[in-house]
Motif scaffolding. Structure first.
Motif, PDB file in Angstrom:
ATOM      1  N   THR A  55       0.837  -1.208   0.000  1.00 38.80           N
ATOM      2  CA  THR A  55       0.000   0.000   0.000  1.00 38.80           C
ATOM      3  C   THR A  55       0.871   1.257   0.000  1.00 38.80           C
ATOM      4  OG1 THR A  55      -1.723  -1.197   1.203  1.00 38.80           O
ATOM      5  CG2 THR A  55      -1.875   1.197   1.220  1.00 38.80           C
ATOM      6  N   ALA A  56       1.928   1.218   0.792  1.00 38.43           N
ATOM      7  CA  ALA A  56       2.816   2.382   0.898  1.00 38.43           C
ATOM      8  C   ALA A  56       3.514   2.715  -0.417  1.00 38.43           C
ATOM      9  CB  ALA A  56       3.842   2.139   1.999  1.00 38.43           C
ATOM     10  N   LYS A  57       3.601   1.708  -1.304  1.00 40.05           N
ATOM     11  CA  LYS A  57       4.291   1.918  -2.582  1.00 40.05           C
ATOM     12  C   LYS A  57       3.444   2.651  -3.615  1.00 40.05           C
ATOM     13  CE  LYS A  57       6.973  -2.356  -2.274  1.00 40.05           C
ATOM     14  NZ  LYS A  57       6.912  -3.758  -2.718  1.00 40.05           N
ATOM     15  N   LEU A  58       2.172   2.806  -3.325  1.00 36.97           N
ATOM     16  CA  LEU A  58       1.260   3.374  -4.323  1.00 36.97           C
ATOM     17  C   LEU A  58       1.301   4.902  -4.268  1.00 36.97           C
ATOM     18  CD1 LEU A  58      -1.643   0.829  -3.732  1.00 36.97           C
ATOM     19  CD2 LEU A  58       0.219   0.695  -5.403  1.00 36.97           C
ATOM     20  N   LYS A  59       2.247   5.461  -5.013  1.00 42.51           N
ATOM     21  CA  LYS A  59       2.527   6.897  -4.887  1.00 42.51           C
ATOM     22  C   LYS A  59       1.476   7.787  -5.537  1.00 42.51           C
ATOM     23  CE  LYS A  59       6.310   6.021  -2.718  1.00 42.51           C
ATOM     24  NZ  LYS A  59       6.139   5.941  -1.252  1.00 42.51           N
ATOM     25  N   ASN A  60       0.652   7.220  -6.411  1.00 36.63           N
ATOM     26  CA  ASN A  60      -0.368   8.048  -7.074  1.00 36.63           C
ATOM     27  C   ASN A  60      -1.764   7.886  -6.460  1.00 36.63           C
ATOM     28  OD1 ASN A  60       1.926   7.894  -9.035  1.00 36.63           O
ATOM     29  ND2 ASN A  60       0.590   9.368 -10.083  1.00 36.63           N
ATOM     30  N   ILE A  61      -1.752   7.348  -5.243  1.00 33.58           N
ATOM     31  CA  ILE A  61      -2.990   7.167  -4.478  1.00 33.58           C
ATOM     32  C   ILE A  61      -2.923   8.031  -3.234  1.00 33.58           C
ATOM     33  CG2 ILE A  61      -4.127   5.533  -2.903  1.00 33.58           C
ATOM     34  CD1 ILE A  61      -4.742   4.632  -5.583  1.00 33.58           C
ATOM     35  N   ARG A  62      -4.027   8.642  -2.863  1.00 33.89           N
ATOM     36  CA  ARG A  62      -4.113   9.188  -1.507  1.00 33.89           C
ATOM     37  C   ARG A  62      -5.339   8.615  -0.822  1.00 33.89           C
ATOM     38  NH1 ARG A  62      -2.928  14.468  -2.008  1.00 33.89           N
ATOM     39  NH2 ARG A  62      -0.775  13.792  -1.914  1.00 33.89           N
ATOM     40  N   ILE A  63      -5.107   7.819   0.201  1.00 32.39           N
ATOM     41  CA  ILE A  63      -6.235   7.286   0.977  1.00 32.39           C
ATOM     42  C   ILE A  63      -6.640   8.377   1.958  1.00 32.39           C
ATOM     43  CG2 ILE A  63      -7.067   5.475   2.510  1.00 32.39           C
ATOM     44  CD1 ILE A  63      -4.913   3.629   1.420  1.00 32.39           C
ATOM     45  N   GLU A  64      -7.837   8.908   1.764  1.00 30.36           N
ATOM     46  CA  GLU A  64      -8.232  10.038   2.613  1.00 30.36           C
ATOM     47  C   GLU A  64      -9.359   9.703   3.582  1.00 30.36           C
ATOM     48  OE1 GLU A  64      -9.732  13.210  -0.290  1.00 30.36           O
ATOM     49  OE2 GLU A  64     -11.496  12.803   0.942  1.00 30.36           O
ATOM     50  N   GLY A  65      -9.705   8.425   3.698  1.00 29.26           N
ATOM     51  CA  GLY A  65     -10.701   8.097   4.709  1.00 29.26           C
ATOM     52  C   GLY A  65     -11.434   6.808   4.458  1.00 29.26           C
ATOM     53  N   LEU A  66     -12.583   6.688   5.125  1.00 28.87           N
ATOM     54  CA  LEU A  66     -13.374   5.467   5.094  1.00 28.87           C
ATOM     55  C   LEU A  66     -14.810   5.764   4.685  1.00 28.87           C
ATOM     56  CD1 LEU A  66     -12.315   3.908   8.544  1.00 28.87           C
ATOM     57  CD2 LEU A  66     -11.245   3.511   6.305  1.00 28.87           C
ATOM     58  N   MET A  67     -15.441   4.754   4.089  1.00 33.43           N
ATOM     59  CA  MET A  67     -16.865   4.836   3.764  1.00 33.43           C
ATOM     60  C   MET A  67     -17.572   3.615   4.319  1.00 33.43           C
ATOM     61  SD  MET A  67     -19.449   3.621   1.549  1.00 33.43           S
ATOM     62  CE  MET A  67     -19.637   3.635  -0.224  1.00 33.43           C
ATOM     63  N   GLY A  68     -18.786   3.809   4.788  1.00 34.08           N
ATOM     64  CA  GLY A  68     -19.554   2.659   5.258  1.00 34.08           C
ATOM     65  C   GLY A  68     -21.042   2.877   5.093  1.00 34.08           C
ATOM     66  N   MET A  69     -21.753   1.772   4.926  1.00 40.12           N
ATOM     67  CA  MET A  69     -23.212   1.805   4.831  1.00 40.12           C
ATOM     68  C   MET A  69     -23.805   0.995   5.966  1.00 40.12           C
ATOM     69  SD  MET A  69     -23.491   1.070   0.771  1.00 40.12           S
ATOM     70  CE  MET A  69     -25.229   1.305   0.436  1.00 40.12           C
ATOM     71  N   ALA A  70     -24.710   1.614   6.714  1.00 42.91           N
ATOM     72  CA  ALA A  70     -25.351   0.913   7.825  1.00 42.91           C
ATOM     73  C   ALA A  70     -26.432  -0.024   7.291  1.00 42.91           C
ATOM     74  CB  ALA A  70     -25.963   1.911   8.797  1.00 42.91           C
ATOM     75  N   THR A  71     -26.864  -0.923   8.147  1.00 44.07           N
ATOM     76  CA  THR A  71     -27.982  -1.801   7.797  1.00 44.07           C
ATOM     77  C   THR A  71     -29.206  -0.950   7.459  1.00 44.07           C
ATOM     78  OG1 THR A  71     -27.128  -3.444   9.351  1.00 44.07           O
ATOM     79  CG2 THR A  71     -29.420  -3.692   8.668  1.00 44.07           C
ATOM     80  N   ASN A  72     -29.916  -1.357   6.429  1.00 46.26           N
ATOM     81  CA  ASN A  72     -31.140  -0.657   6.040  1.00 46.26           C
ATOM     82  C   ASN A  72     -32.253  -1.088   7.001  1.00 46.26           C
ATOM     83  OD1 ASN A  72     -33.219   0.591   4.745  1.00 46.26           O
ATOM     84  ND2 ASN A  72     -33.103  -0.647   2.887  1.00 46.26           N
ATOM     85  N   SER A  73     -32.427  -0.311   8.078  1.00 50.78           N
ATOM     86  CA  SER A  73     -33.314  -0.748   9.145  1.00 50.78           C
ATOM     87  C   SER A  73     -33.910   0.457   9.881  1.00 50.78           C
ATOM     88  CB  SER A  73     -32.496  -1.600  10.129  1.00 50.78           C
ATOM     89  OG  SER A  73     -33.116  -1.661  11.383  1.00 50.78           O
ATOM     90  N   ASP A  74     -35.098   0.273  10.435  1.00 54.46           N
ATOM     91  CA  ASP A  74     -35.720   1.334  11.236  1.00 54.46           C
ATOM     92  C   ASP A  74     -35.178   1.334  12.658  1.00 54.46           C
ATOM     93  OD1 ASP A  74     -37.345   2.096   9.155  1.00 54.46           O
ATOM     94  OD2 ASP A  74     -39.006   0.792   9.750  1.00 54.46           O
ATOM     95  N   ASP A  75     -34.395   0.340  12.979  1.00 54.16           N
ATOM     96  CA  ASP A  75     -33.857   0.218  14.330  1.00 54.16           C
ATOM     97  C   ASP A  75     -32.716   1.227  14.511  1.00 54.16           C
ATOM     98  OD1 ASP A  75     -32.720  -0.488  16.711  1.00 54.16           O
ATOM     99  OD2 ASP A  75     -32.631  -2.638  16.285  1.00 54.16           O
ATOM    100  N   GLU A  76     -33.075   2.386  15.061  1.00 54.36           N
ATOM    101  CA  GLU A  76     -32.110   3.480  15.160  1.00 54.36           C
ATOM    102  C   GLU A  76     -30.896   3.113  16.020  1.00 54.36           C
ATOM    103  OE1 GLU A  76     -33.663   7.457  16.129  1.00 54.36           O
ATOM    104  OE2 GLU A  76     -31.736   7.840  17.114  1.00 54.36           O
ATOM    105  N   LYS A  77     -31.148   2.334  17.057  1.00 55.00           N
ATOM    106  CA  LYS A  77     -30.043   1.946  17.942  1.00 55.00           C
ATOM    107  C   LYS A  77     -28.989   1.130  17.218  1.00 55.00           C
ATOM    108  CE  LYS A  77     -30.647   0.270  22.307  1.00 55.00           C
ATOM    109  NZ  LYS A  77     -31.528  -0.384  23.324  1.00 55.00           N
TER     110      LYS A  77
END
Ligand SMILES: *Cc1c(COP(=O)(O)O)cnc(C)c1O
Length: 226
Positions: free
Chosen positions: A138-160
């Motif tokens: 990963t460190a060798k990839l000089k033309n990449i900038r990892i700037e964070g994370l993405m995530g999707m929560a469960t599609n649910s009405d359960d807010e908790k």
């Protein structure tokens, strides 16, 4: 355009949250209306659709890819894509680096982490995500900038439940930001929250929301299936 847009934009601005308008299935005219209101970040989930729209809109639109990306399609979006939210393997990261190099660009990306309890959603497990940061390749990839994370929560009405999933990703984001800063890793963006759960996501630390239906209205059939 749905009048919701201006209200939501204001809500996001007040909280310093980036708003990515997810325009998949919606026509170029709908994107243009938002563009005229000042919106610049637009997101799509299909390579074919984003290419078709990109050439019809002004060059200062910042295009985000939020859907699953196959390695063999990276070359099509590499010249212009502003942020890829959906990186889920080292192989894909290497291909993005290769194409970014060809285009003399530094490509900003997010790693997509699997946080939901549904098996339909793509992404790295938490362990896989940490190993990607630890990997010397990963460190060798000089033309990449990892700037964070993405995530999707469960599609649910359960807010908790949804809140707990977002909280978990924020915790991971903070750990990674502290632990892995380097030449090509600068963790600053946490992309979480969609129309149904963005307020919870922002309360839990998201600084980038991806909103489709709440801005554009209900989606039509995917354009690319025509
Ligand atoms: C479609 C999509 C969104 C937007 O969904 P809405 O529920 O319409 O806000 C956000 N993120 C991803 C990854 C998507 O595919």
């Amino acid at each position: 355009m749905d009048s919701n847009y201006l209200e939501i934009k204001k809500w996001c601005n007040e909280r310093k949250v980036n708003l990515v308008a997810i325009s998949k299935t919606h026509p170029v005219e709908s994107i243009t209306l938002l563009y005229k209101e000042g919106q610049r970040m637009f997101g799509e989930n299909k390579v074919q659709e984003i290419m078709m729209k990109e050439c019809q809109l002004p060059p200062d639109v910042q295009w985000h890819l939020v859907g699953h990306l196959q390695s063999n399609k990276v070359k099509f979006i590499a010249p212009f894509i502003s942020l890829i939210h959906s990186v889920d393997s080292l192989k894909l990261l290497q291909e993005i680096n290769k194409q970014a190099l060809k285009n003399s660009r530094i490509q900003n990306v997010l790693l997509q982490v699997f946080i939901a309890d549904e098996n339909t959603k793509f992404g790295l497990s938490k362990e896989e995500c940490f190993s990607l940061f630890e990997n010397k390749e990963t460190a060798k990839l000089k033309n990449i900038r990892i700037e964070g994370l993405m995530g999707m929560a469960t599609n649910s009405d359960d807010e908790k439940k949804v809140r707990k999933e977002f909280k978990g990703l924020k915790k991971m984001f903070d750990t990674i930001a502290k632990k892995y800063a380097s030449d090509n890793i600068e963790i600053k963006t946490l992309s979480m929250g969609m129309s149904s759960d963005y307020k919870i996501a922002v309360e839990e630390g998201s600084n980038m929301v991806r909103l489709g239906s709440v801005i554009f209205g209900e989606r039509k059939a995917p354009i690319t299936s025509l």
